[in-house]
Design a protein around this motif. Structure first.
Motif, mmCIF file in Angstrom:
data_model
loop_
_atom_site.group_PDB
_atom_site.id
_atom_site.type_symbol
_atom_site.label_atom_id
_atom_site.label_comp_id
_atom_site.label_asym_id
_atom_site.label_seq_id
_atom_site.Cartn_x
_atom_site.Cartn_y
_atom_site.Cartn_z
ATOM 1 N N VAL A 152 38.902 36.653 102.417
ATOM 2 C CA VAL A 152 39.644 36.362 101.194
ATOM 3 C C VAL A 152 38.837 36.645 99.938
ATOM 4 O O VAL A 152 39.399 36.854 98.859
ATOM 5 C CB VAL A 152 40.113 34.894 101.186
ATOM 6 N N SER A 153 37.512 36.681 100.049
ATOM 7 C CA SER A 153 36.685 36.897 98.860
ATOM 8 C C SER A 153 36.917 38.273 98.249
ATOM 9 O O SER A 153 36.658 38.475 97.060
ATOM 10 C CB SER A 153 35.202 36.730 99.203
ATOM 11 N N TYR A 154 37.404 39.235 99.040
ATOM 12 C CA TYR A 154 37.689 40.556 98.496
ATOM 13 C C TYR A 154 38.869 40.529 97.521
ATOM 14 O O TYR A 154 39.044 41.470 96.750
ATOM 15 C CB TYR A 154 37.994 41.555 99.612
ATOM 16 N N PHE A 155 39.662 39.468 97.570
ATOM 17 C CA PHE A 155 40.833 39.374 96.713
ATOM 18 C C PHE A 155 40.658 38.332 95.616
ATOM 19 O O PHE A 155 41.632 37.941 94.981
ATOM 20 C CB PHE A 155 42.072 39.057 97.548
ATOM 21 N N PHE A 156 39.416 37.911 95.390
ATOM 22 C CA PHE A 156 39.160 37.027 94.261
ATOM 23 C C PHE A 156 39.225 37.828 92.966
ATOM 24 O O PHE A 156 38.813 38.983 92.909
ATOM 25 C CB PHE A 156 37.795 36.357 94.402
ATOM 26 N N VAL A 157 39.718 37.203 91.938
ATOM 27 C CA VAL A 157 39.941 37.883 90.660
ATOM 28 C C VAL A 157 38.613 38.069 89.935
ATOM 29 O O VAL A 157 37.801 37.139 89.853
ATOM 30 C CB VAL A 157 40.917 37.069 89.794
ATOM 31 N N GLU A 158 38.415 39.267 89.396
ATOM 32 C CA GLU A 158 37.244 39.559 88.591
ATOM 33 C C GLU A 158 37.592 39.450 87.106
ATOM 34 O O GLU A 158 38.757 39.591 86.713
ATOM 35 C CB GLU A 158 36.728 40.968 88.897
ATOM 36 N N PHE A 159 36.576 39.218 86.297
ATOM 37 C CA PHE A 159 36.819 38.974 84.873
ATOM 38 C C PHE A 159 37.420 40.181 84.163
ATOM 39 O O PHE A 159 38.136 40.043 83.176
ATOM 40 C CB PHE A 159 35.518 38.549 84.179
ATOM 41 N N ASN A 160 37.145 41.403 84.655
ATOM 42 C CA ASN A 160 37.623 42.612 83.977
ATOM 43 C C ASN A 160 38.842 43.227 84.656
ATOM 44 O O ASN A 160 39.216 44.355 84.356
ATOM 45 C CB ASN A 160 36.504 43.652 83.911
ATOM 46 N N ASP A 161 39.479 42.501 85.552
ATOM 47 C CA ASP A 161 40.689 43.013 86.201
ATOM 48 C C ASP A 161 41.851 43.008 85.212
ATOM 49 O O ASP A 161 42.031 42.043 84.456
ATOM 50 C CB ASP A 161 41.073 42.143 87.405
ATOM 51 N N PRO A 162 42.681 44.070 85.202
ATOM 52 C CA PRO A 162 43.910 44.032 84.386
ATOM 53 C C PRO A 162 44.842 42.939 84.887
ATOM 54 O O PRO A 162 44.742 42.485 86.029
ATOM 55 C CB PRO A 162 44.510 45.428 84.586
ATOM 56 N N ILE A 163 45.769 42.532 84.037
ATOM 57 C CA ILE A 163 46.640 41.407 84.376
ATOM 58 C C ILE A 163 47.476 41.694 85.608
ATOM 59 O O ILE A 163 47.735 40.805 86.420
ATOM 60 C CB ILE A 163 47.531 41.042 83.164
ATOM 61 N N TYR A 164 47.915 42.969 85.791
ATOM 62 C CA TYR A 164 48.742 43.267 86.964
ATOM 63 C C TYR A 164 47.929 43.187 88.255
ATOM 64 O O TYR A 164 48.471 42.881 89.319
ATOM 65 C CB TYR A 164 49.422 44.634 86.814
ATOM 66 N N ILE A 165 46.625 43.444 88.170
ATOM 67 C CA ILE A 165 45.761 43.275 89.342
ATOM 68 C C ILE A 165 45.581 41.786 89.638
ATOM 69 O O ILE A 165 45.621 41.349 90.797
ATOM 70 C CB ILE A 165 44.399 43.955 89.114
ATOM 71 N N LYS A 166 45.392 41.006 88.588
ATOM 72 C CA LYS A 166 45.207 39.560 88.776
ATOM 73 C C LYS A 166 46.438 38.932 89.435
ATOM 74 O O LYS A 166 46.308 38.135 90.370
ATOM 75 C CB LYS A 166 44.942 38.898 87.427
ATOM 76 N N ASP A 167 47.606 39.292 88.950
ATOM 77 C CA ASP A 167 48.839 38.732 89.525
ATOM 78 C C ASP A 167 48.968 39.069 91.002
ATOM 79 O O ASP A 167 49.333 38.226 91.827
ATOM 80 C CB ASP A 167 50.059 39.265 88.766
ATOM 81 N N THR A 168 48.671 40.313 91.335
ATOM 82 C CA THR A 168 48.807 40.744 92.730
ATOM 83 C C THR A 168 47.787 40.047 93.618
ATOM 84 O O THR A 168 48.101 39.662 94.752
ATOM 85 C CB THR A 168 48.643 42.270 92.819
ATOM 86 N N LYS A 169 46.572 39.865 93.126
ATOM 87 C CA LYS A 169 45.555 39.172 93.923
ATOM 88 C C LYS A 169 45.953 37.719 94.156
ATOM 89 O O LYS A 169 45.695 37.170 95.243
ATOM 90 C CB LYS A 169 44.203 39.255 93.222
ATOM 91 N N LEU A 170 46.575 37.097 93.167
ATOM 92 C CA LEU A 170 47.041 35.723 93.370
ATOM 93 C C LEU A 170 48.099 35.664 94.469
ATOM 94 O O LEU A 170 48.111 34.733 95.288
ATOM 95 C CB LEU A 170 47.608 35.172 92.065
ATOM 96 N N GLU A 171 48.995 36.627 94.501
ATOM 97 C CA GLU A 171 50.005 36.675 95.567
ATOM 98 C C GLU A 171 49.350 36.816 96.930
ATOM 99 O O GLU A 171 49.765 36.178 97.906
ATOM 100 C CB GLU A 171 50.957 37.842 95.323
ATOM 101 N N ILE A 172 48.323 37.660 97.009
ATOM 102 C CA ILE A 172 47.655 37.876 98.295
ATOM 103 C C ILE A 172 46.906 36.624 98.722
ATOM 104 O O ILE A 172 46.906 36.253 99.908
ATOM 105 C CB ILE A 172 46.719 39.089 98.197
ATOM 106 N N LEU A 173 46.240 35.950 97.776
ATOM 107 C CA LEU A 173 45.547 34.710 98.119
ATOM 108 C C LEU A 173 46.525 33.676 98.664
ATOM 109 O O LEU A 173 46.209 32.943 99.606
ATOM 110 C CB LEU A 173 44.824 34.157 96.888
ATOM 111 N N TYR A 174 47.714 33.641 98.081
ATOM 112 C CA TYR A 174 48.730 32.709 98.581
ATOM 113 C C TYR A 174 49.139 33.062 100.011
ATOM 114 O O TYR A 174 49.270 32.181 100.866
ATOM 115 C CB TYR A 174 49.938 32.735 97.647
ATOM 116 N N LEU A 175 49.326 34.343 100.285
ATOM 117 C CA LEU A 175 49.752 34.756 101.621
ATOM 118 C C LEU A 175 48.647 34.565 102.657
ATOM 119 O O LEU A 175 48.920 34.278 103.820
ATOM 120 C CB LEU A 175 50.188 36.226 101.589
#
Length: 696
Positions: free
Chosen positions: A328-351
């Motif tokens: 799961v650490s590969y899908f942690f949000v980075e500080f410089n990720d665009p907002i659309y990347i952040k949203d998608t990573k949150l969905e993956i963390l949930y799944l």
């Protein structure tokens, strides 16, 4: 010439004067001026200045006849293609020049002529185009010219679909021809695939078994883009007839997962996902290789990373036993990720969340919730609330994190927590009522419609735990006329519920006031009709004019038991099947059927075969060293066509690691202070959190 002067709108006489001032035979500088004048014409066509540029058709034909420069010819062909739909009288004269270029020009000029013929929707041009394409494909022309003729068939199909069948037969012979250039075969296969895919009246394209294996085994001789064309064209073109064939094809394609080109990797992944529907088991090594290829792609630019992440969601949604096993650490949000990347990573963390990794994910979401980015903070809190609903045995851990965040008292955090607590209390009635007292302390802080509606619902459903519930509710009902429609509906429903539960003087006055205001002063017809419906029910129950309607019956209607909420994380099996066949496309980003994104596209389905596994969720996943399957793994080599048996199957013994690790900051221990500093800019909330800890 500067782009500003080039991309300016000109009158036809201005460009004509520049062309006439040029002495074609005198100096080399004249050729430069001539090209600049011609470039202005193309620039004006790009800007839509067709009426003026159409007046220059005779001048274009003049230079076409007397100038042999390749760039001038390219401009002339470009101009002719742009003028084709106008049905100009000069089109017939231009046709003779195009045919002359096709017969006697260099290879570059012949390619231009072939493209021009197939691009103009005129009967004369189309007739010549069909003849020329057929002639080129049946001749010993260069591979580059043949590929141009192959792609011209796509344009001809759009212009005159009924005449395309003889050309498709030629393409099939090219694909089956053993001695034909491999790149030409790749493009012929792709064009056939695209034409069959785009036309509803055509059956699904099918390949012979030998042709399929031969096309895949010639992949090393192709460049990266031809790699991608072949792999994409194989989807649904050949259905393995046995499980052994499917295993063999997977072994052939597996090395492509380590390719540098993203398109090759995604098409290889799509082809393997397609073949998985025809196998009787999966090896753990295959799951690991698929996962590692995804990890490698996570280091691509944001646009490609977003495409990959959306397809990761697709793979996680597709089966009860996920086909990916990624930390799961590969899908942690980075500080410089665009907002659309952040949203998608949150969905993956949930799944990906389950009881084993929940503490790690909650710690990460807690950091996002105290982030300086307010939008990210809200979404992280929403994700924590959804996890509480999803994981019943771990709901208390999620609630504890939400209550800790609630102590900050920051307005937007409080409002988001109140909104998610509504779902938690509905999911677990009678389990977290102790939190209600703490939530209602923030009644004055909720200002947004969703949070206000949620707070009203919480007060209403748990009024038995709140002795001062009418005082709390008065904060909302006193400003009924100023509330949004969503909140007005909530106030109306709650006021009626309070009365039917406890018909006292206070609840009656509250209910009557809200009903009267809703029916007399509210313009919205939906709210007014709802209020009239409640009023008639209550009036009928109190009058009791022979109707079997009592206040208890009204209570059952208005204040009945609510069904428990569930969060559905599974898509429709037919939609999933279609999405898997379109991995890497725009449809996979939207997670919708292709027909809803592109109305003219034909729906893809899995071809029928004796090896087709209809129960996609119950495929055995076995260890690589399993002896029970060793015989079938060896047998699949003997099931391949005879012409491929001499070439060994490429293995991926050294491909069990990603080509490049990503999220290197996240792989460090979370206790490392440097990693925390680099990962995210500390916010005021984060500093406030660190100040609270010594006093906890």
């Amino acid at each position: 010439m500067s782009d500003q002067r080039l991309f300016s709108k000109y009158k036809a006489y201005e460009i004509k004067s520049e062309l006439q001032q040029v002495n074609l035979k005198k100096h080399r500088i004249s050729a430069v001026k001539r090209k600049n004048a011609l470039k202005k014409i193309i620039a004006n066509l790009t800007m839509g200045n067709f009426n003026e540029m159409a007046l220059l058709f005779p001048d274009i034909l003049k230079f076409w006849q007397i100038d042999d420069d390749v760039e001038v010819r390219r401009i002339c062909h470009h101009y002719l293609v742009a003028m084709g739909p106008t049905k100009s009288a000069y089109l017939k004269d231009a046709l003779q020049l195009v045919l002359k270029d096709l017969d006697s020009g260099t290879e570059e000029v012949r390619i231009m002529a072939l493209r021009t013929l197939s691009s103009i929707p005129s009967t004369d041009y189309l007739n010549e185009a069909f003849k020329s394409v057929k002639s080129v494909l049946q001749s010993s022309a260069s591979p580059r010219l043949k590929k141009t003729a192959i792609h011209a068939i796509t344009k001809l199909d759009q212009s005159d679909h009924n005449r395309i069948w003889p050309l498709l037969n030629i393409l099939r012979r090219l694909v089956d021809e053993i001695k034909e250039d491999s790149s030409v075969q790749a493009h012929a296969l792709y064009v056939m695939y695209r034409i069959h895919e785009a036309n509803e009246d055509m059956k699904m394209m099918t390949l012979e078994r030998d042709t399929c294996f031969r096309m895949l085994e010639m992949l090393p001789a192709l460049n990266e883009w031809d790699h991608s064309l072949v792999l994409e064209s194989m989807i649904t073109s050949y259905a393995p007839q046995t499980h052994s064939e499917a295993h063999h094809l997977i072994e052939i394609v597996l090395p492509q997962l380590q390719h540098v080109n993203t398109s090759v990797i995604l098409n290889a992944l799509k082809f393997i996902m397609y073949l998985i529907n025809y196998v009787d088991y999966l090896q753990e090594g295959l799951i690991k290789r698929l996962s590692n290829s995804i990890v490698t792609l996570l280091n691509k630019p944001p646009e490609l990373q977003f495409l990959v992440l959306r397809n990761v969601i697709l793979l996680l949604l597709s089966r009860e036993e996920p086909l990916l096993k990624v930390d799961v650490s590969y899908f942690f949000v980075e500080f410089n990720d665009p907002i659309y990347i952040k949203d998608t990573k949150l969905e993956i963390l949930y799944l990906l969340a389950k009881h084993a990794n929940l503490s790690q994910i909650l710690q990460e979401l807690k950091e996002y919730a105290t982030d300086i980015d307010i939008q990210m903070s809200r979404k992280a809190i929403r994700a924590i609330g959804n996890l509480a609903v999803k994981l019943e045995h771990s709901a208390s851990e999620c609630v504890a994190v939400l209550l800790e965040l609630l102590d900050f008292g920051v307005e937007y955090i409080v409002q988001e927590i109140v909104s998610v607590f509504k779902n938690i209390l509905r999911k677990y009635p009678g389990q977290f009522e102790s939190c209600v007292d703490k939530l209602v302390q923030f009644t004055d802080s909720v200002q947004e419609p969703e949070s206000r509606s949620s707070m009203i619902w919480i007060i209403t459903q748990h009024s038995s735990y709140l002795p001062n519930y009418l005082e709390l509710f008065q904060i909302f009902s006193s400003n009924f006329q100023d509330e949004t429609l969503e909140v007005q509906f909530s106030i109306l429903n709650s006021s009626v519920k309070f009365f039917v539960r406890s018909p006292t003087e206070a609840t009656e006055k509250l209910c009557v006031d809200i009903l009267r205001y809703s029916t007399e002063k509210i313009d919205n017809p939906d709210l007014r009709d709802r209020a009239f419906m409640y009023w008639r029910l209550l009036s009928a129950a109190q009058q009791n004019n022979g109707l079997p309607l009592s206040i208890e019956t009204v209570k059952d209607i208005v204040d009945g038991d609510l069904p428990l909420i569930t969060l559905n994380t599974r898509l429709d099996p037919q939609v999933l099947e279609e999405l898997e066949l379109n991995i890497g496309s725009i449809a996979s980003i939207y997670l919708k059927p292709v027909s809803q994104v592109f109305r003219l596209n034909k729906t893809k389905v899995l071809p029928k075969s004796p090896a087709l596994n209809l129960d996609r969720d119950n495929i055995d996943i076995i260890a690589d060293s399993s002896s029970t399957r060793s015989s079938s793994v060896v047998d699949l080599r003997f099931s391949a066509p005879s012409r491929t048996s001499s070439s060994p199957i490429k293995k991926m013994d050294d491909y069990d690691k990603p080509a490049e690790k990503v999220n290197s900051l996240k792989t460090k221990k979370r206790s490392s202070s440097s990693a925390v500093k680099l990962t995210r800019k500390p916010s005021v909330l984060a500093r406030k959190l660190s100040m609270r800890r010594p006093f906890a």
